[in-house]
Write an enzyme that holds these catalytic residues in place. Structure first.
Site: not given
Ligand SMILES: *Cc1c(COP(=O)(O)O)cnc(C)c1O
Length: 380
Positions: A53, A105, A178, A203
């Site tokens: 993890r 967004y 962002d 992206k």
């Protein structure tokens, strides 16, 4: 040669770094083990790895490449861009305040509003491309995070990162950017003053529309960063080794892809700007775009591969244009090597998006083929 001395082209072409010593392979291996063994004295055989993890080599390799590209001290990958955003906002204490850019967004806005409502966190939304408006709202009182997105999606507004940093500092907040629509090739927000940069690696960083992922990269390791590291390791929003490996593989060609896509986008923007059936083109590379001068300074590598344009006519005209395109796929998302078109109003009718707006993500096809497709769809 140390990775710190290399240019992005070189870092990326060999992303993942050294030869795999065990096999001699020139690409990194994938280690899918979820647990790692200890020796007879109960020390981990490899001190970096105890349990999957928090610990995976190929995830760390991809993070190292991204931190280097952005000029940050550390990077953390997440299973999606939204998981990265959520990890950052979860550090805001109940009763805190965040200032977020409006018209970004849509899922970011939606999630932040909902999350903050449940935590009694005040959300102030502002058009951050207006530096004075951002400074004014920040000056209202202390805040924890200032969140901007540049270029913004789908409006393509450009926010001055250095000015946003001053505004954030004035209210004791960190500035997070962002930078998904820019990519680390075109701009580096940390070098402009941001404290944290975020990308949806789904992206252009992966670039092939086949891996979901997100990343946070910090300028410096701070208590907020340590809290994010702790939270990811314990709450478990981790990227798997196969995804991280695909991401590294995709990143190896990022400079080439971005160069071609930016070049294509500039040609398409110029074509659309002169087209009689197009009302306006929103692309920071065009001289009449409100953020053009700022983008020239802030995005020295080019103006990106994302743009929106308004078709003359009504909703039906715009949908007909989208429907007639044959090379551009009608799909959401951006930054892949294949060109995409989206009628945003269909997706988010309540956010004030014009009904005639089409957003395109320009891919790596030949510019003339894409222009011919747009030409036949618009009707010459
Ligand atoms: C896609 C996107 C996100 C969200 O990323 P996911 O990987 O889809 O979770 C956030 N910001 C921007 C600008 C995006 O384009």
């Amino acid at each position: 040669m140390d990775i710190k001395d290399m240019r992005p082209e070189t870092v990326l072409a060999q992303a993942g770094g050294a030869i795999d010593q065990q096999s001699g392979g020139v690409v990194p291996p994938i280690q899918p083990a979820t647990t790692f063994v200890r020796d007879e004295n109960y020390n981990p055989l490899n001190p970096n790895n105890v349990y999957a993890r928090p610990h995976n080599d190929v995830v760390r390799q991809a993070e190292g490449v991204l931190a280097e590209l952005e000029g940050g001290e550390a990077a953390l990958l997440f299973p999606s861009g939204m998981a990265a955003i959520a990890a950052l906002f979860r550090t805001v204490p109940c009763g805190g305040r965040v200032v977020i850019q409006s018209g970004i967004y849509w899922n970011t806005t939606k999630w932040v509003r909902d999350f903050c409502d449940r935590r009694q966190i005040v959300v102030d939304e502002v058009d951050a491309s207006d530096a004075a408006a951002l400074a004014e709202i920040c000056a209202k009182g202390p805040a924890n995070i200032v969140w901007v997105e540049t270029p913004s999606n789908p409006w393509l507004k450009i926010t001055d990162v250095a000015a946003a940093k001053s505004a954030a500092e004035s209210c004791g907040a960190i500035l997070a950017v962002d930078s998904t629509a820019a990519s680390p090739i075109l701009t580096n927000p940390l070098k402009l003053g941001a404290d944290i940069v975020m990308h949806s690696t789904t992206k252009v960083i992966n670039g092939h529309s086949d891996v979901l992922g997100g990343v946070l990269i910090c300028k410096e390791v701070t208590p907020v960063w340590d809290a994010i590291v702790m939270d990811r390791g314990s709450a478990g929003a981790v990227m798997g080794p196969f995804e991280a490996w695909l991401l590294l593989r995709g990143m190896r060609t990022m400079v080439l892809r971005v160069e071609r896509m930016v070049d294509n986008a500039m040609k398409i923007a110029s074509y659309l700007a002169d087209h009689p059936k197009v009302e306006v083109v929103l692309y920071p590379g065009l001289a009449d775009h409100a953020g053009h001068e700022l983008a020239k300074r802030q995005m020295p590598g080019g103006f990106g591969f994302l743009m929106s344009f308004l078709v003359k006519g009504d909703r039906e005209t715009a949908l007909r244009v989208a429907g007639r395109l044959t090379l551009f796929h009608r799909a959401t998302s951006l930054g892949g090597v294949e060109s995409l078109v989206e009628h945003r109003h269909t997706i988010e009718p309540h956010t004030g998006i014009p009904e005639t707006l089409l957003r395109i993500s320009v891919g790596a096809e030949h510019a003339q083929d894409l222009i011919a497709d747009l030409g036949q769809a618009l009707g010459q």
